[in-house]
Design an enzyme around this catalytic site. Structure first.
Site, PDB file in Angstrom:
ATOM      1  N   LYS A 252       0.253   3.378  -2.947  1.00  0.00           N
ATOM      2  CA  LYS A 252      -1.015   4.097  -3.179  1.00  0.00           C
ATOM      3  C   LYS A 252      -0.861   5.621  -3.246  1.00  0.00           C
ATOM      4  O   LYS A 252      -1.380   6.246  -4.182  1.00  0.00           O
ATOM      5  CB  LYS A 252      -2.042   3.705  -2.111  1.00  0.00           C
ATOM      6  CG  LYS A 252      -2.511   2.246  -2.228  1.00  0.00           C
ATOM      7  CD  LYS A 252      -3.396   1.865  -1.047  1.00  0.00           C
ATOM      8  CE  LYS A 252      -3.857   0.418  -1.123  1.00  0.00           C
ATOM      9  NZ  LYS A 252      -4.569  -0.016   0.094  1.00  0.00           N
TER      10      LYS A 252
ATOM     11  N   TYR B 256      -5.032   3.354   7.642  1.00  0.00           N
ATOM     12  CA  TYR B 256      -6.212   2.469   7.692  1.00  0.00           C
ATOM     13  C   TYR B 256      -7.176   2.945   8.759  1.00  0.00           C
ATOM     14  O   TYR B 256      -7.331   4.128   8.993  1.00  0.00           O
ATOM     15  CB  TYR B 256      -5.778   1.018   7.960  1.00  0.00           C
ATOM     16  CG  TYR B 256      -4.737   0.514   7.002  1.00  0.00           C
ATOM     17  CD1 TYR B 256      -4.976   0.498   5.635  1.00  0.00           C
ATOM     18  CD2 TYR B 256      -3.515   0.068   7.449  1.00  0.00           C
ATOM     19  CE1 TYR B 256      -4.024   0.025   4.753  1.00  0.00           C
ATOM     20  CE2 TYR B 256      -2.562  -0.413   6.582  1.00  0.00           C
ATOM     21  CZ  TYR B 256      -2.823  -0.427   5.231  1.00  0.00           C
ATOM     22  OH  TYR B 256      -1.884  -0.880   4.370  1.00  0.00           O
TER      23      TYR B 256
ATOM     24  N   TYR C  89      -3.150  -3.456 -10.307  1.00  0.00           N
ATOM     25  CA  TYR C  89      -2.990  -2.877  -8.964  1.00  0.00           C
ATOM     26  C   TYR C  89      -2.081  -3.771  -8.105  1.00  0.00           C
ATOM     27  O   TYR C  89      -1.193  -3.285  -7.402  1.00  0.00           O
ATOM     28  CB  TYR C  89      -4.378  -2.705  -8.321  1.00  0.00           C
ATOM     29  CG  TYR C  89      -4.341  -2.672  -6.822  1.00  0.00           C
ATOM     30  CD1 TYR C  89      -3.886  -1.538  -6.143  1.00  0.00           C
ATOM     31  CD2 TYR C  89      -4.727  -3.779  -6.060  1.00  0.00           C
ATOM     32  CE1 TYR C  89      -3.819  -1.508  -4.756  1.00  0.00           C
ATOM     33  CE2 TYR C  89      -4.664  -3.772  -4.687  1.00  0.00           C
ATOM     34  CZ  TYR C  89      -4.207  -2.633  -4.030  1.00  0.00           C
ATOM     35  OH  TYR C  89      -4.126  -2.622  -2.659  1.00  0.00           O
TER      36      TYR C  89
ATOM     37  N   VAL D 127       1.249  -3.668   3.979  1.00  0.00           N
ATOM     38  CA  VAL D 127       1.218  -4.930   4.733  1.00  0.00           C
ATOM     39  C   VAL D 127       2.527  -5.725   4.671  1.00  0.00           C
ATOM     40  O   VAL D 127       2.673  -6.707   5.381  1.00  0.00           O
ATOM     41  CB  VAL D 127       0.042  -5.844   4.314  1.00  0.00           C
ATOM     42  CG1 VAL D 127      -1.291  -5.249   4.733  1.00  0.00           C
ATOM     43  CG2 VAL D 127       0.087  -6.151   2.830  1.00  0.00           C
TER      44      VAL D 127
ATOM     45  N   SER E 190       0.800  -1.235   0.000  1.00  0.00           N
ATOM     46  CA  SER E 190       0.000   0.000   0.000  1.00  0.00           C
ATOM     47  C   SER E 190       0.826   1.274   0.000  1.00  0.00           C
ATOM     48  O   SER E 190       0.266   2.363  -0.164  1.00  0.00           O
ATOM     49  CB  SER E 190      -0.945   0.010   1.195  1.00  0.00           C
ATOM     50  OG  SER E 190      -2.036  -0.815   0.923  1.00  0.00           O
TER      51      SER E 190
HETATM   52  N1  GLU Z   1      -1.607  -5.736  -2.108  1.00  0.00           N
HETATM   53  C1  GLU Z   1      -2.196  -5.591  -0.825  1.00  0.00           C
HETATM   54  C2  GLU Z   1      -3.696  -5.796  -0.881  1.00  0.00           C
HETATM   55  O1  GLU Z   1      -4.309  -5.271  -1.746  1.00  0.00           O
HETATM   56  C3  GLU Z   1      -1.865  -4.274  -0.248  1.00  0.00           C
HETATM   57  C4  GLU Z   1      -2.508  -4.038   1.080  1.00  0.00           C
HETATM   58  C5  GLU Z   1      -1.749  -3.138   1.984  1.00  0.00           C
HETATM   59  O2  GLU Z   1      -0.540  -3.017   1.929  1.00  0.00           O
HETATM   60  O3  GLU Z   1      -2.425  -2.527   2.804  1.00  0.00           O
HETATM   61  O4  GLU Z   1      -4.268  -6.493  -0.112  1.00  0.00           O
END
Ligand code: GLU
Length: 424
Positions: free
Chosen positions: A67, A241, A189, A259, A64
Protein backbone atom coordinates in the site's frame (compact mmCIF):
# COMPACT_ATOMS: atom_id res chain seq x y z
CA UNK A 1 37.44 -7.40 13.15
CA UNK A 2 33.90 -8.36 12.16
CA UNK A 3 31.15 -5.82 12.73
CA UNK A 4 28.79 -7.08 15.48
CA UNK A 5 25.60 -5.83 13.77
CA UNK A 6 24.67 -9.23 12.24
CA UNK A 7 25.17 -10.90 15.62
CA UNK A 8 22.94 -8.32 17.20
CA UNK A 9 20.17 -9.04 14.67
CA UNK A 10 20.47 -12.77 15.41
CA UNK A 11 20.27 -12.02 19.09
CA UNK A 12 17.05 -10.01 18.61
CA UNK A 13 15.55 -12.84 16.57
CA UNK A 14 16.34 -15.48 19.14
CA UNK A 15 14.95 -13.31 21.94
CA UNK A 16 11.60 -13.19 20.10
CA UNK A 17 11.56 -16.68 18.59
CA UNK A 18 9.88 -18.38 21.55
CA UNK A 19 6.75 -16.24 21.25
CA UNK A 20 4.16 -18.48 19.57
CA UNK A 21 1.13 -16.25 20.02
CA UNK A 22 -1.13 -15.16 17.17
CA UNK A 23 -2.52 -17.15 14.26
CA UNK A 24 -2.18 -17.39 10.51
CA UNK A 25 -4.37 -15.14 8.35
CA UNK A 26 -6.73 -17.91 7.29
CA UNK A 27 -9.31 -15.62 5.67
CA UNK A 28 -7.02 -15.95 2.66
CA UNK A 29 -6.98 -19.79 2.52
CA UNK A 30 -3.52 -20.05 0.94
CA UNK A 31 -1.94 -18.02 3.75
CA UNK A 32 -3.02 -20.70 6.22
CA UNK A 33 -0.68 -23.16 4.45
CA UNK A 34 2.58 -21.40 5.22
CA UNK A 35 5.14 -22.51 7.80
CA UNK A 36 4.13 -20.52 10.92
CA UNK A 37 7.64 -20.69 12.41
CA UNK A 38 9.33 -18.63 9.76
CA UNK A 39 11.25 -15.68 11.18
CA UNK A 40 13.41 -13.24 9.23
CA UNK A 41 14.86 -9.81 9.76
CA UNK A 42 16.77 -7.41 7.52
CA UNK A 43 18.07 -3.92 8.03
CA UNK A 44 19.43 -1.46 5.51
CA UNK A 45 21.50 1.64 6.06
CA UNK A 46 21.12 4.72 3.90
CA UNK A 47 24.37 3.95 2.15
CA UNK A 48 22.98 0.64 0.95
CA UNK A 49 24.52 -1.87 3.35
CA UNK A 50 22.11 -4.72 4.11
CA UNK A 51 22.31 -6.85 7.24
CA UNK A 52 19.98 -9.81 7.65
CA UNK A 53 19.32 -12.82 9.85
CA UNK A 54 17.02 -15.86 10.02
CA UNK A 55 14.74 -16.70 7.09
CA UNK A 56 16.02 -13.86 4.96
CA UNK A 57 15.65 -15.69 1.65
CA UNK A 58 12.07 -16.90 2.10
CA UNK A 59 9.54 -15.21 -0.15
CA UNK A 60 6.12 -14.18 1.12
CA UNK A 61 3.38 -11.95 -0.27
CA UNK A 62 3.47 -8.25 0.46
CA UNK A 63 -0.26 -7.86 1.12
CA UNK A 64 -0.68 -4.46 2.75
CA UNK A 65 3.04 -3.72 2.55
CA UNK A 66 2.27 -2.88 -1.07
CA UNK A 67 0.00 0.00 0.00
CA UNK A 68 2.57 2.70 0.87
CA UNK A 69 4.59 1.99 -2.28
CA UNK A 70 1.50 2.10 -4.49
CA UNK A 71 0.53 5.35 -2.79
CA UNK A 72 4.01 6.67 -3.67
CA UNK A 73 3.59 5.58 -7.28
CA UNK A 74 0.17 7.24 -7.55
CA UNK A 75 1.55 10.56 -6.24
CA UNK A 76 4.57 10.27 -8.53
CA UNK A 77 2.37 9.63 -11.55
CA UNK A 78 -0.61 11.95 -11.08
CA UNK A 79 0.50 14.37 -8.32
CA UNK A 80 -0.50 14.74 -4.69
CA UNK A 81 -3.39 17.12 -5.29
CA UNK A 82 -5.28 14.65 -7.46
CA UNK A 83 -4.59 11.80 -5.05
CA UNK A 84 -5.87 13.83 -2.09
CA UNK A 85 -9.12 14.47 -3.93
CA UNK A 86 -9.81 10.73 -3.77
CA UNK A 87 -8.12 9.52 -0.56
CA UNK A 88 -7.66 11.34 2.77
CA UNK A 89 -4.80 11.19 5.26
CA UNK A 90 -6.66 10.78 8.54
CA UNK A 91 -6.12 7.74 10.77
CA UNK A 92 -9.31 5.69 10.81
CA UNK A 93 -8.93 3.92 14.14
CA UNK A 94 -10.90 1.14 12.48
CA UNK A 95 -10.02 -2.32 11.22
CA UNK A 96 -8.11 -2.49 7.92
CA UNK A 97 -11.10 -3.92 6.05
CA UNK A 98 -13.77 -1.66 7.55
CA UNK A 99 -16.53 -0.76 5.11
CA UNK A 100 -16.57 2.95 5.83
CA UNK A 101 -15.83 6.40 4.40
CA UNK A 102 -14.88 9.78 5.79
CA UNK A 103 -18.25 11.20 6.86
CA UNK A 104 -17.71 14.73 5.61
CA UNK A 105 -15.96 14.06 2.33
CA UNK A 106 -17.35 10.66 1.39
CA UNK A 107 -13.91 9.36 0.40
CA UNK A 108 -11.69 6.72 2.08
CA UNK A 109 -9.99 8.05 5.21
CA UNK A 110 -6.46 7.04 4.27
CA UNK A 111 -4.49 4.91 1.76
CA UNK A 112 -3.35 2.34 4.33
CA UNK A 113 -6.78 0.77 4.86
CA UNK A 114 -8.33 -1.36 2.14
CA UNK A 115 -10.88 1.18 0.88
CA UNK A 116 -8.09 3.75 0.44
CA UNK A 117 -5.72 1.23 -1.09
CA UNK A 118 -8.26 -0.01 -3.64
CA UNK A 119 -8.82 3.64 -4.59
CA UNK A 120 -5.08 4.33 -4.82
CA UNK A 121 -4.74 1.27 -7.06
CA UNK A 122 -7.40 2.71 -9.37
CA UNK A 123 -5.36 5.93 -9.74
CA UNK A 124 -2.31 4.23 -11.27
CA UNK A 125 -2.07 5.09 -14.98
CA UNK A 126 -2.04 1.97 -17.13
CA UNK A 127 -2.03 0.83 -20.72
CA UNK A 128 -4.34 -1.74 -22.27
CA UNK A 129 -1.42 -4.11 -22.56
CA UNK A 130 0.05 -3.32 -19.12
CA UNK A 131 -2.54 -3.47 -16.33
CA UNK A 132 -2.20 -1.48 -13.11
CA UNK A 133 -0.95 -4.44 -11.04
CA UNK A 134 1.82 -4.99 -13.57
CA UNK A 135 2.75 -1.29 -13.49
CA UNK A 136 3.01 -1.60 -9.73
CA UNK A 137 5.08 -4.79 -9.96
CA UNK A 138 7.53 -3.01 -12.25
CA UNK A 139 7.84 -0.04 -9.91
CA UNK A 140 8.35 -2.28 -6.88
CA UNK A 141 10.97 -4.25 -8.81
CA UNK A 142 12.86 -1.03 -9.53
CA UNK A 143 12.79 -0.21 -5.82
CA UNK A 144 13.96 -3.71 -4.89
CA UNK A 145 16.63 -3.83 -7.57
CA UNK A 146 15.41 -7.18 -8.92
CA UNK A 147 12.42 -8.54 -10.85
CA UNK A 148 9.66 -9.40 -8.39
CA UNK A 149 6.85 -11.75 -9.32
CA UNK A 150 3.24 -12.47 -8.41
CA UNK A 151 2.21 -15.42 -6.26
CA UNK A 152 -0.57 -16.74 -8.49
CA UNK A 153 -1.76 -19.24 -5.89
CA UNK A 154 -2.22 -16.65 -3.16
CA UNK A 155 -3.87 -14.32 -5.67
CA UNK A 156 -6.37 -16.94 -6.85
CA UNK A 157 -7.03 -18.03 -3.31
CA UNK A 158 -7.85 -14.51 -2.10
CA UNK A 159 -10.01 -13.76 -5.14
CA UNK A 160 -12.26 -16.69 -4.25
CA UNK A 161 -13.04 -15.30 -0.81
CA UNK A 162 -12.78 -11.55 -1.48
CA UNK A 163 -16.40 -10.79 -0.56
CA UNK A 164 -15.50 -8.05 1.85
CA UNK A 165 -13.10 -6.27 -0.49
CA UNK A 166 -15.70 -6.60 -3.27
CA UNK A 167 -18.31 -4.91 -1.12
CA UNK A 168 -15.82 -2.12 -0.39
CA UNK A 169 -15.28 -1.82 -4.15
CA UNK A 170 -19.01 -1.54 -4.86
CA UNK A 171 -19.42 1.00 -2.07
CA UNK A 172 -16.62 3.09 -3.60
CA UNK A 173 -18.24 2.85 -7.03
CA UNK A 174 -21.63 3.86 -5.62
CA UNK A 175 -20.25 7.14 -4.19
CA UNK A 176 -18.21 7.81 -7.35
CA UNK A 177 -14.75 7.40 -5.76
CA UNK A 178 -14.10 4.55 -8.20
CA UNK A 179 -14.82 5.48 -11.75
CA UNK A 180 -14.30 2.09 -13.36
CA UNK A 181 -15.57 -1.44 -12.87
CA UNK A 182 -15.12 -2.15 -9.11
CA UNK A 183 -14.55 -5.84 -9.69
CA UNK A 184 -11.58 -5.14 -11.95
CA UNK A 185 -10.18 -2.68 -9.41
CA UNK A 186 -10.48 -5.10 -6.49
CA UNK A 187 -8.94 -7.91 -8.52
CA UNK A 188 -6.04 -5.63 -9.44
CA UNK A 189 -5.58 -4.57 -5.82
CA UNK A 190 -5.53 -8.20 -4.69
CA UNK A 191 -2.98 -8.98 -7.36
CA UNK A 192 -0.80 -6.11 -6.16
CA UNK A 193 -1.02 -7.62 -2.64
CA UNK A 194 0.25 -10.97 -4.02
CA UNK A 195 3.66 -9.64 -5.11
CA UNK A 196 6.36 -11.80 -3.51
CA UNK A 197 9.33 -10.42 -1.59
CA UNK A 198 11.94 -11.43 0.96
CA UNK A 199 12.91 -9.35 3.99
CA UNK A 200 16.08 -8.45 2.11
CA UNK A 201 14.05 -7.07 -0.81
CA UNK A 202 12.00 -5.06 1.63
CA UNK A 203 15.12 -3.73 3.31
CA UNK A 204 16.35 -2.44 -0.05
CA UNK A 205 12.94 -0.95 -0.83
CA UNK A 206 12.70 0.78 2.54
CA UNK A 207 16.25 2.08 2.20
CA UNK A 208 15.02 4.18 -0.73
CA UNK A 209 12.44 5.75 1.57
CA UNK A 210 14.97 6.18 4.38
CA UNK A 211 17.31 7.81 1.90
CA UNK A 212 14.84 10.46 0.76
CA UNK A 213 13.92 8.70 -2.51
CA UNK A 214 17.38 7.87 -3.82
CA UNK A 215 18.34 4.22 -4.35
CA UNK A 216 21.45 4.05 -2.14
CA UNK A 217 23.32 1.55 -4.30
CA UNK A 218 22.76 3.10 -7.72
CA UNK A 219 22.42 6.71 -6.59
CA UNK A 220 19.36 6.98 -8.85
CA UNK A 221 16.44 9.10 -7.70
CA UNK A 222 13.30 6.94 -7.79
CA UNK A 223 11.00 9.23 -5.81
CA UNK A 224 10.94 12.94 -5.05
CA UNK A 225 11.72 13.89 -1.49
CA UNK A 226 8.25 15.41 -1.10
CA UNK A 227 6.61 12.12 -2.13
CA UNK A 228 8.69 10.21 0.42
CA UNK A 229 7.73 12.69 3.12
CA UNK A 230 4.03 12.27 2.31
CA UNK A 231 4.23 8.47 2.31
CA UNK A 232 6.20 8.27 5.56
CA UNK A 233 3.84 10.69 7.28
CA UNK A 234 0.84 8.59 6.37
CA UNK A 235 2.66 5.41 7.43
CA UNK A 236 3.38 7.01 10.78
CA UNK A 237 -0.22 7.95 11.51
CA UNK A 238 -2.10 5.15 9.75
CA UNK A 239 0.33 2.31 9.02
CA UNK A 240 -0.41 -0.06 11.85
CA UNK A 241 -4.19 -0.39 11.41
CA UNK A 242 -6.16 0.34 14.53
CA UNK A 243 -3.06 -0.19 16.68
CA UNK A 244 -1.37 2.92 15.27
CA UNK A 245 -1.35 4.88 18.55
CA UNK A 246 0.16 2.00 20.47
CA UNK A 247 2.81 1.63 17.81
CA UNK A 248 3.62 5.32 17.72
CA UNK A 249 4.32 5.42 21.44
CA UNK A 250 6.22 2.15 21.78
CA UNK A 251 8.15 1.95 18.50
CA UNK A 252 7.71 5.40 17.03
CA UNK A 253 8.81 4.98 13.44
CA UNK A 254 6.76 5.09 10.22
CA UNK A 255 5.74 1.52 9.46
CA UNK A 256 3.35 -0.75 7.61
CA UNK A 257 2.30 -4.29 8.28
CA UNK A 258 0.74 -6.93 6.06
CA UNK A 259 -1.40 -9.94 6.95
CA UNK A 260 1.14 -12.38 5.49
CA UNK A 261 3.33 -11.44 8.48
CA UNK A 262 5.62 -8.76 7.11
CA UNK A 263 6.28 -5.43 8.79
CA UNK A 264 8.42 -2.66 7.34
CA UNK A 265 9.70 0.39 9.19
CA UNK A 266 11.62 3.43 8.04
CA UNK A 267 13.64 5.82 10.16
CA UNK A 268 14.29 8.79 7.86
CA UNK A 269 17.96 9.42 7.23
CA UNK A 270 18.98 6.34 9.17
CA UNK A 271 17.62 2.87 8.44
CA UNK A 272 15.00 0.74 6.73
CA UNK A 273 13.91 -2.41 8.57
CA UNK A 274 11.87 -5.43 7.49
CA UNK A 275 10.68 -8.43 9.49
CA UNK A 276 8.70 -11.49 8.60
CA UNK A 277 6.86 -13.88 10.88
CA UNK A 278 3.47 -15.17 9.71
CA UNK A 279 1.39 -15.38 12.88
CA UNK A 280 -0.66 -12.22 13.34
CA UNK A 281 -2.70 -10.65 16.15
CA UNK A 282 -6.32 -9.47 16.10
CA UNK A 283 -5.31 -6.22 14.37
CA UNK A 284 -3.53 -8.06 11.54
CA UNK A 285 0.02 -7.30 12.73
CA UNK A 286 2.73 -9.98 13.01
CA UNK A 287 3.08 -10.85 16.71
CA UNK A 288 6.79 -11.62 16.67
CA UNK A 289 7.34 -8.80 14.19
CA UNK A 290 5.94 -6.31 16.70
CA UNK A 291 8.23 -7.62 19.44
CA UNK A 292 11.26 -7.41 17.16
CA UNK A 293 10.49 -3.81 16.28
CA UNK A 294 9.97 -2.95 19.94
CA UNK A 295 13.35 -4.45 20.82
CA UNK A 296 15.14 -2.75 17.93
CA UNK A 297 13.57 0.64 18.67
CA UNK A 298 14.48 0.39 22.35
CA UNK A 299 17.99 -0.99 21.98
CA UNK A 300 19.03 1.09 19.04
CA UNK A 301 17.41 4.37 20.04
CA UNK A 302 15.32 4.43 16.88
CA UNK A 303 12.18 6.16 18.15
CA UNK A 304 11.51 9.14 15.90
CA UNK A 305 10.98 11.42 18.86
CA UNK A 306 14.34 10.39 20.22
CA UNK A 307 16.43 10.49 17.08
CA UNK A 308 18.63 13.42 16.16
CA UNK A 309 19.59 14.05 12.54
CA UNK A 310 22.26 11.61 11.58
CA UNK A 311 25.77 12.74 10.65
CA UNK A 312 26.97 12.06 7.15
CA UNK A 313 30.27 10.80 8.42
CA UNK A 314 31.65 9.93 11.80
CA UNK A 315 35.31 10.00 10.87
CA UNK A 316 37.11 13.33 11.00
CA UNK A 317 40.49 11.86 10.17
CA UNK A 318 42.58 8.72 10.29
CA UNK A 319 46.35 8.83 10.53
CA UNK A 320 49.24 6.83 11.84
CA UNK A 321 51.93 7.81 14.34
CA UNK A 322 54.81 6.06 16.11
CA UNK A 323 58.28 5.14 15.00
CA UNK A 324 57.03 2.29 12.91
CA UNK A 325 53.76 4.00 12.05
CA UNK A 326 52.02 1.21 13.85
CA UNK A 327 49.64 3.35 15.92
CA UNK A 328 46.46 4.28 14.07
CA UNK A 329 44.48 7.25 15.30
CA UNK A 330 40.80 7.67 14.49
CA UNK A 331 39.47 11.11 15.27
CA UNK A 332 35.69 10.97 15.45
CA UNK A 333 33.25 13.84 15.13
CA UNK A 334 29.54 14.61 15.38
CA UNK A 335 26.96 12.40 17.06
CA UNK A 336 27.50 8.71 17.78
CA UNK A 337 24.21 6.85 17.57
CA UNK A 338 23.30 3.68 15.73
CA UNK A 339 23.95 4.79 12.16
CA UNK A 340 27.29 6.38 12.91
CA UNK A 341 28.37 3.45 15.11
CA UNK A 342 27.56 1.05 12.33
CA UNK A 343 29.60 3.21 9.96
CA UNK A 344 32.54 3.33 12.38
CA UNK A 345 32.50 -0.42 12.99
CA UNK A 346 32.48 -1.02 9.27
CA UNK A 347 35.48 1.26 8.82
CA UNK A 348 37.32 -0.51 11.65
CA UNK A 349 36.44 -3.83 10.09
CA UNK A 350 38.53 -2.82 7.10
CA UNK A 351 41.53 -1.77 9.17
CA UNK A 352 44.51 -3.42 7.49
CA UNK A 353 46.36 -5.97 9.63
CA UNK A 354 49.84 -5.25 10.93
CA UNK A 355 49.19 -2.25 13.18
CA UNK A 356 49.62 -2.69 16.89
CA UNK A 357 47.56 0.04 18.55
CA UNK A 358 44.29 1.70 17.65
CA UNK A 359 43.38 5.01 19.24
CA UNK A 360 39.76 6.14 19.10
CA UNK A 361 39.48 9.83 19.91
CA UNK A 362 36.07 11.00 21.15
CA UNK A 363 37.13 14.61 21.75
CA UNK A 364 35.17 16.10 18.87
CA UNK A 365 31.97 14.12 19.40
CA UNK A 366 29.09 16.34 20.46
CA UNK A 367 26.93 13.50 21.75
CA UNK A 368 27.27 9.81 22.34
CA UNK A 369 24.05 7.83 22.61
CA UNK A 370 23.83 4.69 24.78
CA UNK A 371 23.77 2.52 21.70
CA UNK A 372 26.90 4.34 20.50
CA UNK A 373 28.75 3.48 23.70
CA UNK A 374 27.69 -0.15 23.52
CA UNK A 375 28.67 -0.54 19.90
CA UNK A 376 31.93 1.33 20.37
CA UNK A 377 33.05 -0.96 23.19
CA UNK A 378 31.83 -4.04 21.37
CA UNK A 379 34.17 -2.93 18.58
CA UNK A 380 36.96 -2.35 21.10
CA UNK A 381 36.53 -5.88 22.47
CA UNK A 382 36.59 -7.40 19.03
CA UNK A 383 39.69 -5.46 18.03
CA UNK A 384 41.36 -6.70 21.20
CA UNK A 385 40.41 -10.25 20.35
CA UNK A 386 42.09 -9.68 17.01
CA UNK A 387 45.31 -8.77 18.86
CA UNK A 388 45.23 -4.97 18.82
CA UNK A 389 45.84 -2.75 21.78
CA UNK A 390 42.97 -0.26 21.86
CA UNK A 391 42.77 3.09 23.61
CA UNK A 392 39.73 5.36 23.79
CA UNK A 393 40.58 9.03 24.37
CA UNK A 394 37.79 10.79 26.24
CA UNK A 395 39.35 14.11 27.18
CA UNK A 396 35.95 15.87 27.30
CA UNK A 397 34.48 13.34 29.72
CA UNK A 398 31.63 12.22 27.45
CA UNK A 399 31.42 8.79 29.03
CA UNK A 400 29.76 8.63 32.41
CA UNK A 401 30.71 6.46 35.38
CA UNK A 402 28.28 3.70 34.48
CA UNK A 403 29.65 3.52 30.95
CA UNK A 404 33.23 3.49 32.18
CA UNK A 405 32.67 0.52 34.46
CA UNK A 406 35.28 -2.15 33.76
CA UNK A 407 36.80 0.02 31.04
CA UNK A 408 39.37 1.91 33.11
CA UNK A 409 42.34 0.40 31.36
CA UNK A 410 41.17 1.25 27.86
CA UNK A 411 39.97 4.81 28.42
CA UNK A 412 42.31 7.76 28.95
CA UNK A 413 41.11 11.25 29.78
CA UNK A 414 44.13 13.31 28.77
CA UNK A 415 44.30 15.41 25.59
CA UNK A 416 44.93 13.42 22.44
CA UNK A 417 48.12 15.26 21.58
CA UNK A 418 49.56 14.68 25.02
CA UNK A 419 48.63 11.04 24.94
CA UNK A 420 50.28 10.56 21.55
CA UNK A 421 53.56 12.09 22.73
CA UNK A 422 54.68 8.82 24.24
CA UNK A 423 54.73 7.22 20.82
CA UNK A 424 56.98 9.82 19.25
N1 GLU B 1 -4.98 -8.55 0.57
C1 GLU B 1 -5.29 -8.31 1.93
C2 GLU B 1 -6.72 -7.80 2.09
O1 GLU B 1 -7.10 -6.96 1.36
C3 GLU B 1 -4.33 -7.36 2.53
C4 GLU B 1 -4.65 -7.02 3.95
C5 GLU B 1 -3.47 -6.68 4.78
O2 GLU B 1 -2.35 -7.11 4.56
O3 GLU B 1 -3.69 -5.93 5.73
O4 GLU B 1 -7.46 -8.25 2.89
Amino acid sequence: MKTPVPDYLKHVLSACAANDKGKLADYIPELANVNPDRLGLALSTVDGTIYSAGDDKVEFTMQSLSKPFTYALAIKEIGLIKVLEKVGVEPSGEAFNQISLDKERNIPKNPMINSGAITTHSLIPYKKTVPRAEQIRRFLSALAGRELSFDEQVYQSEIKTAFRNMSIGYMLRTVGVLEDDPKEMVNGYIKQCAIKVTVKDLAVMTSVLANGGIQPKTGKRLLDRSVVRQVLSVMLSCGMYDAAGDWLTTVGIPAKSGVAGGIIGVLPGQVGIAVFSPKIDEHGNSVRGLRIFENLARDMGLHLMEGTPSAQTILQSRYTVGKKNNVVVYELRGVLQFTESEMLLRILQDEPAGKSTIVLDLTNLSLIHDVGVRMLFEGVDRLKQDGYKVVVVDSEGLLDKEQLKGRKREVVTEELEKFLEKFK
